[in-house]
Design an enzyme around this catalytic site. Structure first.
Site, PDB file in Angstrom:
ATOM      1  N   LYS A 160     -12.384  -0.692   1.356  1.00  0.00           N
ATOM      2  CA  LYS A 160     -11.650   0.096   0.356  1.00  0.00           C
ATOM      3  C   LYS A 160     -12.449   0.113  -0.954  1.00  0.00           C
ATOM      4  CE  LYS A 160      -7.313  -0.064   2.771  1.00  0.00           C
ATOM      5  NZ  LYS A 160      -6.431  -1.052   3.399  1.00  0.00           N
ATOM      6  N   SER A 198       0.793  -1.225   0.000  1.00  0.00           N
ATOM      7  CA  SER A 198       0.000   0.000   0.000  1.00  0.00           C
ATOM      8  C   SER A 198       0.828   1.278   0.000  1.00  0.00           C
ATOM      9  CB  SER A 198      -0.931   0.000   1.207  1.00  0.00           C
ATOM     10  OG  SER A 198      -0.186  -0.109   2.397  1.00  0.00           O
ATOM     11  N   HIS A 243      -5.678  -3.865  -1.243  1.00  0.00           N
ATOM     12  CA  HIS A 243      -5.501  -2.831  -2.269  1.00  0.00           C
ATOM     13  C   HIS A 243      -5.605  -3.423  -3.673  1.00  0.00           C
ATOM     14  CE1 HIS A 243      -4.616   0.699   0.180  1.00  0.00           C
ATOM     15  NE2 HIS A 243      -4.047  -0.147   1.025  1.00  0.00           N
TER      16      HIS A 243
HETATM   17  C1  LIG Z   1      -6.249  -1.381   4.821  1.00  0.00           C
HETATM   18  C2  LIG Z   1      -5.523  -2.668   4.972  1.00  0.00           C
HETATM   19  C3  LIG Z   1      -5.860  -3.582   5.972  1.00  0.00           C
HETATM   20  C4  LIG Z   1      -6.905  -3.263   7.004  1.00  0.00           C
HETATM   21  O1  LIG Z   1      -8.180  -3.258   6.451  1.00  0.00           O
HETATM   22  P1  LIG Z   1      -9.407  -2.906   7.407  1.00  0.00           P
HETATM   23  O2  LIG Z   1     -10.562  -3.618   6.815  1.00  0.00           O
HETATM   24  O3  LIG Z   1      -9.551  -1.423   7.357  1.00  0.00           O
HETATM   25  O4  LIG Z   1      -9.074  -3.381   8.760  1.00  0.00           O
HETATM   26  C5  LIG Z   1      -5.214  -4.798   6.017  1.00  0.00           C
HETATM   27  N1  LIG Z   1      -4.246  -5.099   5.126  1.00  0.00           N
HETATM   28  C6  LIG Z   1      -3.887  -4.241   4.154  1.00  0.00           C
HETATM   29  C7  LIG Z   1      -2.813  -4.618   3.192  1.00  0.00           C
HETATM   30  C8  LIG Z   1      -4.492  -2.992   4.057  1.00  0.00           C
HETATM   31  O5  LIG Z   1      -4.118  -2.136   3.128  1.00  0.00           O
END
Ligand SMILES: *Cc1c(COP(=O)(O)O)cnc(C)c1O
Length: 400
Positions: free
Chosen positions: A246, A187, A215
Site C-alpha cells: 500500500k 479500511s 492502512h
Molecule cells: C490490504 C490489507 C491486508 C492485506 O495486505 P496484502 O499485503 O495485500 O496481503 C491485510 N490487512 C489489512 C487491514 C489490509 O487493509
C-alpha cells in the site's frame, strides 16, 4: 446430470444470483503505471481516487531506480523459501529497517500481509489462550484467528466497554495468555483505533496488544510511523503486521514486527513463511528506498494530510454524506449497492475513477464509494474531482 456437471451448474447459478443482487464485481483494466491520473484500457485519462497509493510512491523514480538496482545486483527471484536458500543481505536489511522505523526489535517478511496475519495466531497461541478481536477486523485477521486453536472472543467494533467485558470473560474462562488484536485503521471507514485507551485496558488485564497497520504505516502520526505514533503509544505495541503493498511502494509483500523472541519463533513455525516463496529482491530493494525517503522527510505525509483536509471539506460542503474523520480514506455513503455502482460508473464516465463497495466487503445496506487521497494528487486535480462528484451526485439525486 453427472455430479461434476451439477457442480458447474451450481457455480453458474451462484454467479447469476450475485449478478441479480447487483453485487457482481468487474475488474477495470488500467494501461499505465499506478498514479494520481491513469489511463484505462479504452484509452481514457482519468483521475484516480481508489488506490492505496497514499504517498504516491508506487511509481516514484527513486523507488523504481532502487528496484532496478536490486534486480541488477540480486537477480529476479530466489526460487526458494527463506530458510532453504532464499535469504539475501537485502532481506535482512529491510527487516531491520522496518523494525527501527516502527519502534520494534525485529521483523519477519512474508509474501503478503494476508500471509503475515495467516501465520501469526496459530504460531503464537494455543488452546489455553484467548484472542480478542474487533468484529470489523480485516478478513486476513479473521482467517488467521480461525487457523489457531486459541479461544476466540469478538468485541463490538471500536467499543471499549465491550472489549473490557470480553477480556473479563477470557479471564473468567481461565485464559493463559490474552491477545487483543485490531486494525490500526479500518479500511472501509477510515476509523482510527483508539490504541491509547486499548493499551490501557490491555494492561489492566495483562493482555498483549497486536495491530494490523496496512492502512497506516508510512503516513499516520507526525513521522508517518503509524497508528501507534498517532495515538501516542509508539514502542508500546506487542505485535504489528503490515504490508509493502500500500503506502510503502505498493508492490507486494508483508511483515510482522515485534519482540525478538516472537519474530524468532515465527521464523521457526509460521507456515506461510516456511512454505511460501521469498519476497522478490527488486521489491525488497524498492522498499528500502521507500524507508530512506520517509526517514529523510515528512513532506509526503504532510502533503497527504493537506490533500485529505481539502477533499474532506470540499465533499462535505457539496452535501455528500461522508464518514467523518481525518484519514485519507473518505467513505461517501450511498447505502444502496445498485446506486453505489451507478454512481461509480457515472463518475468514471466523467473522468473520475472510484469504486463502489458493497456486500460482502461492507455490511448489507452500507454500500459506499470509498475515495482515497494520495500525496500524488494536486489540489487542482482534486478540485476537478469535486466538480465531477457534484455533477454525478445531482444526477443521481444524492445531493442538491
Ligand atoms: C490490504 C490489507 C491486508 C492485506 O495486505 P496484502 O499485503 O495485500 O496481503 C491485510 N490487512 C489489512 C487491514 C489490509 O487493509
Amino acid at each position: 446430470m453427472s455430479s461434476a456437471e451439477a457442480f458447474y451448474a451450481s457455480i453458474r447459478a451462484e454467479l447469476d444470483a450475485i449478478r441479480d443482487a447487483g453485487l457482481y464485481k468487474r475488474e477495470r483494466i488500467i494501461a499505465t503505471p499506478q498514479g494520481a491520473t491513469i489511463r484505462t484500457a479504452d484509452g481514457r485519462e482519468v483521475i484516480n481516487l481508489c488506490a492505496n497509493n497514499y504517498l504516491g510512491l508506487s511509481s516514484h523514480p527513486k523507488v523504481i531506480e532502487a528496484a532496478h538496482e536490486a534486480l541488477r545486483t540480486h537477480g529476479y527471484g530466489l526460487s526458494s523459501v527463506r530458510f532453504i536458500c532464499g535469504t539475501q543481505d537485502l532481506h535482512k536489511t529491510l527487516e531491520q529497517r522496518l523494525a527501527s522505523f516502527l519502534g520494534t526489535e525485529d521483523t519477519i517478511l512474508y509474501g503478503s500481509a494476508f500471509d503475515a496475519n495467516g501465520g501469526l495466531f496459530e504460531t503464537l497461541l494455543g488452546p489455553d489462550d484467548a484472542v480478542i478481536s474487533d468484529e470489523l477486523n480485516h478478513a486476513s485477521i479473521i482467517d488467521g484467528i480461525r487457523l489457531s486453536k486459541a479461544k476466540r472472543y469478538r468485541y463490538k467494533h471500536n467499543d471499549l466497554d465491550d472489549l473490557d467485558a470480553q477480556l473479563k470473560q477470557a479471564d473468567a474462562d481461565g485464559a493463559r495468555f490474552k491477545l487483543v488484536f485490531s486494525d490500526g485503521v479500518f479500511s472501509m471507514d477510515g476509523t482510527v483505533a483508539r490504541l491509547d485507551e486499548i493499551r490501557r485496558i490491555c494492561d489492566a488485564h495483562g493482555a498483549l496488544l497486536g495491530i494490523d497497520e496496512c492502512h497506516a504505516t508510512g503516513f499516520m502520526g507526525a513521522r508517518g510511523r503509524g497508528t501507534h505514533e498517532a495515538r501516542g503509544v509508539f514502542g508500546k505495541i506487542d505485535l504489528i503486521t503490515g504490508t509493502l503493498g500500500k503506502a510503502l511502494g505498493g508492490a507486494s509483500g508483508g511483515f510482522t514486527t515485534g519482540r525478538r523472541e516472537v519474530i524468532d519463533l515465527l521464523r521457526q513455525r509460521s507456515r506461510p513463511y516456511l512454505f511460501s516463496n521469498t519476497v522478490a529482491p527488486a521489491i525488497v530493494g524498492g522498499s528500502i528506498a521507500v524507508l530512506d525517503i520517509l526517514e529523510g522527510s515528512t513532506e509526503l505525509r504532510d502533503r497527504l494530510a493537506a490533500n485529505t483536509k481539502f477533499f474532506r471539506e470540499g465533499i462535505a460542503a457539496l452535501g455528500f454524506d461522508i464518514k467523518p474523520g481525518e484519514h485519507p480514506i473518505v467513505p461517501i455513503m450511498v447505502y444502496d449497492a445498485d446506486r453505489a455502482q451507478k454512481l461509480s460508473e457515472r463518475l468514471l464516465e466523467l473522468g473520475v475513477y472510484v469504486v463502489g463497495f458493497f456486500y460482502p466487503v461492507v455490511p448489507k445496506g452500507q454500500a459506499r464509494i470509498r475515495v482515497q487521497m494520495s500525496a500524488g494528487h494536486d489540489q487542482t486535480t482534486l478540485r476537478t474531482a469535486l466538480d465531477v462528484f457534484a455533477q454525478a451526485g445531482r444526477e443521481l439525486g444524492l445531493v442538491r
